[in-house]
Design a protein around this motif. Structure first.
Motif: not given
Length: 338
Positions: A78, A81-82, A84, A299, A305, A309
């Motif tokens: 996760l 995907e974000q 971070e 993105e 995305s 997103a």
């Protein structure tokens, strides 16, 4: 004597033209300072998610200026995907598997190199034992143009619409057309909105042509929806249009309009995603429209995305367009008070 008179005339003109003096003396120093901070030796902000990694491996990563963050398997994916972290590494029974976000090739390559080096004397006794590497976004042998294609699409549309719209609106003023319009019952906001809508027809065609050419002719990597690409490029053209009109209201001639390019357009290139910037410098880009344009295109094209997103990016672009239109309406007061 005549040469001397001409020389003194030019010098006297430059002395009273503060914008030209600023362009010649201040703007180069500003741009060089900006490039210095961007290209100066600095530690990139690289974060990786580690799952079941020993302390020695994490310490070794930090020796390579890579920050390791502990996650479990679900939250690690996760976080990737974000955005971070740039990569994840999961270690089970002495074997390691790596997932990489290839949308930022510079950081991805640095993270992979650091993780492979960190395994030496911590996980494996041999340096030639490679991990199972999977690219979640992008791919290992992605061409350079594909890496930066999304950003370049946004920049090209933004630059040309800004330039053409600004000069066109400036010609409306210098030719006296704007003063004639303002002498009629038409309101300032109607002039601005009408000009945006009129140019908007052209920007729809431009956005479609450039997007179609890059995706289907140049074969730039595009995983997401082509309709979203058209939406982003259209909003990019609109914000460039409103910003170009705003700049033209502050200029007195075409030369002064051109002077805005190194002050408005060039700095945005450095913050559009073409360079890996230090964290402190990268934060400056969040006040620049091209940052959100490039982020939204990346993105969709590289990460595949959907609308949610990029909703924040589109919201910022649209809000800036409305703000520039309001400022344009206010600045037209100096040509006629209505």
């Amino acid at each position: 004597m005549r040469v001397r008179a001409m020389t003194l005339r030019i010098l006297n003109q430059l002395r009273h033209d503060r914008r030209t003096l600023a362009l010649m003396l201040v703007a180069p120093i500003f741009l060089l300072t900006l490039v210095y901070f961007i290209l100066a030796d600095s530690v990139p902000n690289i974060k990786v998610a580690v799952v079941n990694a020993p302390v020695g491996f994490i310490n070794r990563l930090e020796d390579f200026n890579v920050k390791a963050l502990r996650y479990d398997e679900n939250t690690a994916r996760l976080a990737l995907e974000q955005g971070e972290v740039i990569a994840t590494i999961s270690i089970n029974n002495g074997k390691s598997s790596i997932e990489v976000d290839g949308s930022n090739p510079g950081k991805a390559k640095a993270a992979l190199t650091a993780m492979e080096q960190a395994k030496v004397n911590t996980l494996y006794s041999r340096a030639d034992l490679k991990s199972d590497v999977k690219y979640v976004y992008g791919k290992e042998d992605l061409p350079t143009f594909d890496n930066f294609g999304a950003t370049l699409i946004g920049f090209i549309i933004f630059f040309f619409v800004f330039l053409v719209s600004g000069i066109s609106f400036l010609q409306e003023r210098t030719s006296g057309t704007l003063e004639k319009l303002l002498s009629t019952p038409v309101r300032r906001w109607e002039i601005v909105v009408g000009y945006v809508l009129g140019f908007g027809v052209f920007t729809v065609l431009q956005s479609f042509l450039i997007s179609w050419y890059c995706v289907y002719v140049l074969k730039v990597m595009m995983i997401g929806s082509f309709a979203l690409i058209l939406l982003i490029t259209l909003l990019s053209a609109i914000i460039a249009l409103t910003l170009g009109i705003l700049a033209s209201t502050l200029a007195n001639n075409e030369f002064q309009m051109i002077q805005f390019i190194p002050l408005i357009i060039v700095p945005q290139i450095f913050f559009s995603g073409l360079f890996d910037l230090p964290p402190g410098i990268e934060a400056v880009g969040k006040v620049m429209p091209l940052y959100y344009i490039a982020d939204a295109l990346t993105e969709v094209m590289i990460r595949g995305s959907g609308f949610m997103a990029i909703a924040w990016d589109l919201g910022v672009i649209l809000a800036c367009s409305v703000l520039f239109m309001v400022l344009n309406t206010i600045l037209l007061k100096k040509y006629r008070r209505i």
